[in-house]
Every structure is written in structure tokens, then in C-alpha cells.
Scaffold this motif. Structure first.
Motif, PDB file in Angstrom:
ATOM      1  N   PRO A  24       0.738  -1.243  -0.182  1.00  0.00           N
ATOM      2  CA  PRO A  24      -0.112   0.035   0.037  1.00  0.00           C
ATOM      3  C   PRO A  24       0.761   1.240  -0.132  1.00  0.00           C
ATOM      4  CG  PRO A  24      -0.810  -1.552   1.659  1.00  0.00           C
ATOM      5  CD  PRO A  24       0.490  -2.070   0.947  1.00  0.00           C
ATOM      6  N   GLY A  25       2.068   1.102   0.512  1.00  0.00           N
ATOM      7  CA  GLY A  25       2.884   2.379   0.403  1.00  0.00           C
ATOM      8  C   GLY A  25       2.439   3.425   1.298  1.00  0.00           C
ATOM      9  N   GLY A  26       3.109   4.749   0.964  1.00  0.00           N
ATOM     10  CA  GLY A  26       2.792   5.817   1.768  1.00  0.00           C
ATOM     11  C   GLY A  26       1.398   6.406   1.856  1.00  0.00           C
ATOM     12  N   ASP A  27       0.633   6.150   0.964  1.00  0.00           N
ATOM     13  CA  ASP A  27      -0.682   6.454   1.065  1.00  0.00           C
ATOM     14  C   ASP A  27      -1.442   5.848   2.130  1.00  0.00           C
ATOM     15  OD1 ASP A  27      -1.081   7.947  -1.364  1.00  0.00           O
ATOM     16  OD2 ASP A  27      -0.924   6.055  -2.578  1.00  0.00           O
ATOM     17  N   PHE A  28      -0.834   4.906   2.717  1.00  0.00           N
ATOM     18  CA  PHE A  28      -1.464   4.143   4.109  1.00  0.00           C
ATOM     19  C   PHE A  28      -0.573   3.896   5.075  1.00  0.00           C
ATOM     20  CE2 PHE A  28      -4.322   3.065   0.484  1.00  0.00           C
ATOM     21  CZ  PHE A  28      -5.443   3.473   0.810  1.00  0.00           C
ATOM     22  N   ASN A  36       8.411   5.088   2.726  1.00  0.00           N
ATOM     23  CA  ASN A  36       9.257   6.167   2.755  1.00  0.00           C
ATOM     24  C   ASN A  36       8.612   7.137   1.369  1.00  0.00           C
ATOM     25  OD1 ASN A  36      11.384   5.847   4.361  1.00  0.00           O
ATOM     26  ND2 ASN A  36      12.264   4.221   3.202  1.00  0.00           N
ATOM     27  N   ALA A  37       7.711   6.090   0.619  1.00  0.00           N
ATOM     28  CA  ALA A  37       7.224   6.833  -0.655  1.00  0.00           C
ATOM     29  C   ALA A  37       5.981   5.975  -0.962  1.00  0.00           C
ATOM     30  CB  ALA A  37       8.308   6.535  -1.784  1.00  0.00           C
ATOM     31  N   ARG A  38       5.174   6.674  -1.733  1.00  0.00           N
ATOM     32  CA  ARG A  38       4.107   6.246  -2.158  1.00  0.00           C
ATOM     33  C   ARG A  38       4.276   5.087  -3.374  1.00  0.00           C
ATOM     34  NH1 ARG A  38       1.035  11.280  -4.057  1.00  0.00           N
ATOM     35  NH2 ARG A  38       3.125  11.829  -4.560  1.00  0.00           N
ATOM     36  N   SER A  39       3.521   4.124  -3.351  1.00  0.00           N
ATOM     37  CA  SER A  39       4.004   2.880  -4.269  1.00  0.00           C
ATOM     38  C   SER A  39       2.643   2.819  -5.230  1.00  0.00           C
ATOM     39  CB  SER A  39       3.967   1.637  -3.733  1.00  0.00           C
ATOM     40  OG  SER A  39       2.855   1.412  -2.801  1.00  0.00           O
ATOM     41  N   ILE A  40       1.262   3.220  -4.972  1.00  0.00           N
ATOM     42  CA  ILE A  40       0.104   3.171  -5.642  1.00  0.00           C
ATOM     43  C   ILE A  40       0.128   3.943  -7.001  1.00  0.00           C
ATOM     44  CG2 ILE A  40      -2.168   3.395  -5.874  1.00  0.00           C
ATOM     45  CD1 ILE A  40      -2.323   2.442  -2.619  1.00  0.00           C
ATOM     46  N   PRO A  41       0.481   5.277  -6.840  1.00  0.00           N
ATOM     47  CA  PRO A  41       0.231   6.054  -8.350  1.00  0.00           C
ATOM     48  C   PRO A  41       1.495   5.693  -9.138  1.00  0.00           C
ATOM     49  CG  PRO A  41       1.156   7.391  -6.138  1.00  0.00           C
ATOM     50  CD  PRO A  41       0.851   6.173  -5.525  1.00  0.00           C
ATOM     51  N   LEU A  84      12.036   0.177  -5.269  1.00  0.00           N
ATOM     52  CA  LEU A  84      12.207   0.582  -3.861  1.00  0.00           C
ATOM     53  C   LEU A  84      11.849   2.038  -3.673  1.00  0.00           C
ATOM     54  CD1 LEU A  84      12.489   0.044  -0.717  1.00  0.00           C
ATOM     55  CD2 LEU A  84      14.965   0.157  -1.291  1.00  0.00           C
ATOM     56  N   GLY A  85      10.790   2.311  -2.797  1.00  0.00           N
ATOM     57  CA  GLY A  85      10.520   3.691  -2.493  1.00  0.00           C
ATOM     58  C   GLY A  85      11.740   4.298  -1.501  1.00  0.00           C
TER      59      GLY A  85
END
Length: 552
Positions: free
Chosen positions: A416-420, A425-430, A473-474
Motif C-alpha cells: 500500500p505504500g505511503g498512501d496508508f 518512505n514513498a507512495r507506491s500506488i500512483p 523501492l521507495g
């Protein structure tokens, strides 16, 4: 499917009421945050960036249609209408209100589900091949042993407070589809020279900050000794694993520090006290758990019925879907269907309540009321008649399940990354969506062929980026989100850790970097050569030169 007895039902009900009282006391100020933290983690409840997150256990990825409908109800009633499947074959709800979590757990208990040991320093959900029991290449249906491990490990008093979390995977087929080499313990079914079936025991694999491929510490373990040997491994880890530094506490660090040979010797010494003891599996024990997984009432069908072959020839879109999203079955006239959760514009692994209801209906209508959650974050109908495939495909298209990209570049494994997540460290979804949009051409995707792309928003590697043919990797650079690309990773029988190709990229530049990588692959590949094979043959340097050259 696994089956609860009265002890299971009582245990889960009592745990729900216990947590209900703990939650009440916390909300009333009677428990501090520090006191409540281990209690909520024992019940799968995390605190994320915006709201609590509840992780629900799906034992080795098996769901009944009744259970999936319950998850749909929970998504509608207590969340925002969707859930997220993980690489450990569980489901997460990202928006439950803390005070309602006990109600969710009570509803889960009604359909033999819970969130016990989906967090904490304990043995987590045991995973396996999503096609276990229906795969044609199986040596052994490992699901009975997964259930044995589940019952052995659940609330095991000796292993409730390990140095760190602990993950076990089982693969029963010639091809390892359960990523056993990157688990704390991987159990890969093998045959010895006498034709007997047993387990190759792999220990010390894992990703995260220190990615390591596990080491084989026993080439052949007779199946009857499974639990006593697992006891021995866990005892050695519990005794010698580091507890002073959580980043050094995983068993992979212990195996590396001791050396695999020394660790194996310690296990053998410990096992000498356990071997042939009370936990040795008798034939009747295994038969009892195997009875949970007997074959359904398959019909005797002809291969390739007309209802399947006619649209296969006349409808190219259907043919592409069959090629990518169905899998051969051990039973003639049946196939397993992968319902893709990787449609462009949708967060990978997310599933709506409406989709859950639809998939549950199809499991009943076209199968035997059972579904599977795949390690790759897709949903599977394991037993579909070939004659029903065309209708299933049409229904799947209506519900956003039919993107024919399984195993292709846009079938991205993604956390889910940084949106959740508060750890990311970073968003993955977008970024995953931007890659999917860049390669939203099915003809081109099919031409590129099999490519595993894995994406993690931080070094915890929930997206398993290290073992993607292409990994992302974010990373955080001075408070900004950047993305590191690795090449050459793989899972399966020849697991490998990918290598970083160079400096990280800004978010907007990631799709272009992918395009350059694909262009070079197409230029350099030999006839019939898959992406990972080209990478291994020519090495990383040509890709690095192409990606960072300003003229390309």
C-alpha cells in the motif's frame, strides 16, 4: 477447507471477548498506549498513517464463498467498501474505527476466521502454492501439512514471543510457487532416491533490510518428523536469536552469523531430544487433516469441449485471457481461473465489496464454493469447467476482473505504500498506476512476455521488490520521494536477489526508465528468451547505460 472443532470455536470466541474488554479499557483511559500496543498487535491491529489497519488471517490463502461474503459485508459495514490482499495471502482493512474492531472480530468468528497472529513476534500465517490440490505437477498436496503447522503454531506458548516475526511457506510441487527460499523456514516437497516423499528444509531466507536467500539445512526430512524438526529450529532461534536490535533479530541474521552448517548442527542437537517424541506425526494424524482437503465431486469431462474451443478460435480477446489468466488442472476438462486484481487505475491487490460478492457467487455457480488468494495478490477460482470459461470471462469483464495480464509487466505486486503505511518512505500506488498506463497495450505486453515486477514503499519489502525481475523501492531523499530500481531478481526454484542499477529516480521519471529497459530487452533478446534470461545473459551494465544515457 480447514475445519474448526468446538475447541477452535471457543478459543476464537474467548479471544474476541478478551480483546473487546481490552479495547474498552484502552478507550476509557485505563490502559496506556504502551500497554495496549502488544494487545492490539496480538489481534492483527496496526496503527497506520490515517487510521487503524486490521489484518485478517486467511490460512494458506483458502476462502469459502461464505467467508468471502462475510469479508464483503465487513468492507461495507465497517470500512470504505474494499479490502487489500497481501503477499502473505491475508486481507487487510485500512479504515476500521478502533471501537468497532471487536465487532469485526466477532463477525469473523461466525465464519471460522480471525486475526490472531497476523502481527507480533510469533509464527505468522503459513503460506503455500495457490494451486495446491489442483496443480498437475504436485508431488504432495501440502495443504494438510499447512493445517498441521497452523494448529501447532497458533498460540503456541513457547513461541509466542520470538525475537522477531516468523514466516513459513510450503511448496508441494516440482516448481516452487510459494517463494520458500525467502522465508524464515521454507518447506519444499521432494522425493528421495527410494521414491519417498519428504521435505527439503530451507532456513534463513528473508527480504527487508538484509535480503538473503535461505540455506538448505536438511535435504530430506520424512514428513512424520515435521513438527519435531520445526520445534528444534524454533528452539534454536528462540535461544540464540538477538533481542537487542530488531533489525538483527530475524533468523536469517542468526543463520548468517553462525554459518548454515553450525546452525544446522545446533538444530540436529536439539532435534535429538525431540525426534520420535509425542509430536511425531502418525499416519492417522495426517489422514485426519488430509480429510479436510478431499477432492470435490469432479465430473468426468472430455478435454476441450466445443463450448470452449469455438470461442477460443473466434474471439481473440477471450483467447488472450485464457492464455494468461487460466491454468491447467489435474482433472481433465477443468481449469483454474485467476481473477486479476491488477486493472490499470486500481491499486494492485485491492478488491471491492461488490467484487467479493460476485467472486463468491461464481465460486458457488461454477465451482465448489472455494477460492484462493495468490501470493501475487490475485484471486483464484480453482475448479472451473472448460465449458464454463467463456461465461466466466464475460462476467469477469463486467466486474473488472478480466485484465489478461497475469505474469506480465503490469501484474505488479505492490504494497500500500505511503498512501496508508506509516513506515513507508514513498507512495507506491500512483507509481504502479503510471507504469501500468505506460504499458497499457496488450499486444506489446504479450510480446514482452513473462516479467515479474515487484514494488515496495520502504525497506521492509512488503512488496518483495528484491525478488522481482524488476524491483522498485521507495526511498526518502531529503524529505522527497524517490525510487530505486533493481534488476535480476527472481523467485521459485532459482531464487535470486536483484541488484540496484544506479541512482534513484524521481516519481515522474520511473515510467520512462521502464520504457528504456524494455526497449533494450527487445533489442537484445534471443528467440524465445524471457526478460530475466536476457538480463542474466548480458548483465546489468547495458541496462544501466541505456537508462542513464541522456540521448535515449
Amino acid at each position: 477447507m480447514y475445519k474448526y472443532d468446538e475447541v477452535d470455536h471457543r478459543l476464537v470466541r474467548e479471544r474476541v471477548e478478551q480483546f473487546r474488554d481490552q479495547t474498552r479499557r484502552y478507550l476509557a483511559g485505563e490502559l496506556s498506549e504502551d500497554e495496549f500496543r502488544p494487545l492490539r498487535l496480538m489481534n492483527g491491529l496496526y496503527v497506520q498513517r490515517h487510521a487503524p489497519m486490521l489484518r485478517v488471517a486467511i490460512p494458506y490463502g483458502h476462502l469459502s464463498s461464505t467467508q468471502l461474503r462475510k469479508l464483503s459485508h465487513i468492507a461495507r459495514t465497517y470500512d470504505r467498501g474494499y479490502g487489500h490482499f497481501t503477499t502473505r495471502q491475508n486481507i487487510q482493512f485500512n479504515w476500521p474505527a478502533l471501537e468497532r474492531v471487536p465487532d469485526i472480530l466477532a463477525e469473523l468468528a461466525e465464519v471460522e476466521m480471525h486475526a490472531i497472529q497476523t502481527s507480533g513476534n510469533c509464527v505468522r500465517n503459513t503460506t503455500t502454492d495457490a494451486f495446491a490440490g489442483v496443480a498437475a505437477d504436485e508431488y504432495l498436496d501440502g495443504r494438510a501439512y499447512c493445517e498441521i503447522i497452523r494448529q501447532w503454531s497458533t498460540l503456541h506458548p513457547e513461541f509466542a514471543y520470538l525475537p522477531r516475526k516468523f514466516k513459513i511457506a510450503v511448496s508441494g510441487s516440482a516448481d516452487d510457487r510459494a517463494a520458500t527460499q525467502v522465508h524464515d523456514i521454507g518447506l519444499h516437497v521432494v522425493k528421495n532416491d527410494a521414491g519417498e516423499v519428504g521435505f527439503k528444509v530451507i532456513v534463513g531466507g528473508g527480504l527487508g533490510r538484509t535480503p538473503l536467500v535461505g540455506k538448505t539445512i536438511r535435504e530430506f526430512l520424512p514428513t512424520r518428523h515435521l513438527l519435531t524438526y520445526l520445534d528444534a529450529v524454533l528452539r534454536v532461534y528462540n535461544r540464540f536469536g538477538r533481542r537487542d536490535n530488531k533489525y538483527k533479530a530475524r533468523i536469517k541474521i542468526l543463520v548468517q552469523a553462525m554459518t548454515p552448517e553450525a546452525f544446522a548442527a545446533k538444530v540436529e542437537d536439539e532435534w535429538a531430544h525431540l525426534k520420535d517424541g509425542p509430536a511425531t506425526l502418525r499416519d492417522e494424524d495426517v489422514a485426519h487433516y488430509a480429510s479436510f482437503f478431499t477432492d470435490p465431486a469432479y465430473e468426468q469431462l472430455a478435454a476441450n469441449p466445443e463450448a470452449f474451443t469455438v470461442p477460443l478460435v473466434s474471439d481473440a480477446a477471450f483467447a488472450k485471457w485464457v492464455a494468461r489468466n487460466t491454468r491447467s488442472h489435474k482433472q481433465t476438462g477443468y481449469r483454474s481461473v485467476v481473477l486479476s486484481l491488477k486493472k490499470t487505475g486500481v491499486p494492485p491487490g485491492d478488491i471491492t465489496a461488490e467484487q467479493m460478492d460476485a467472486a463468491a457467487d461464481w465460486a458457488d455457480r461454477f465451482g465448489f464454493g472455494e477460492l484462493r488468494v495468490a501470493h501475487e495478490q490475485n484471486l483464484i477460482l480453482p475448479d472451473v469447467k472448460e465449458s464454463d470459461l467463456y461465461e466466466v470471462w464475460q462476467l469477469a469483464r463486467q466486474h473488472g476482473f478480466a485484465t489478461p495480464n497475469v505474469g506480465l509487466l503490469t501484474d505488479i505486486i505492490c504494497c500500500p505504500g505511503g498512501d496508508f503505511c506509516s513506515l513507508a518512505n514513498a507512495r507506491s500506488i500512483p507509481v504502479a498506476e503510471a507504469i501500468q498506463q505506460k504499458f497499457d497495450n496488450l499486444d506489446y505486453l504479450f510480446d514482452l512476455g513473462d516479467i515479474d515486477c515487484n514494488f515496495s514503499g520502504c525497506m521492509n519489502a512488503c512488496g518483495h521488490h528484491h525478488i522481482g525481475n524488476i524491483g522498485i523501492l521507495g526511498v526518502d531523499k531529503n524529505g522527497e520521494e524517490w525510487y530505486q530500481i533493481t534488476l535480476g531478481g527472481s523467485q521459485g526454484n532459482h531464487t535470486a536477489i536483484g541488484k540496484v542499477i544506479g541512482p534513484s529516480f524521481a516519481q515522474a521519471d520511473v515510467p520512462l526508465a521502464f520504457e528504456k529497459i524494455m526497449n533494450l530487452y527487445v533489442e537484445q533478446r534471443l528467440a524465445g528468451e524471457r526478460f530475466i534470461e536476457t538480463v542474466r545473459r548480458i548483465g546489468l551494465e547495458p541496462f544501466k547505460e541505456r537508462v542513464y544515457a541522456k540521448s535515449h
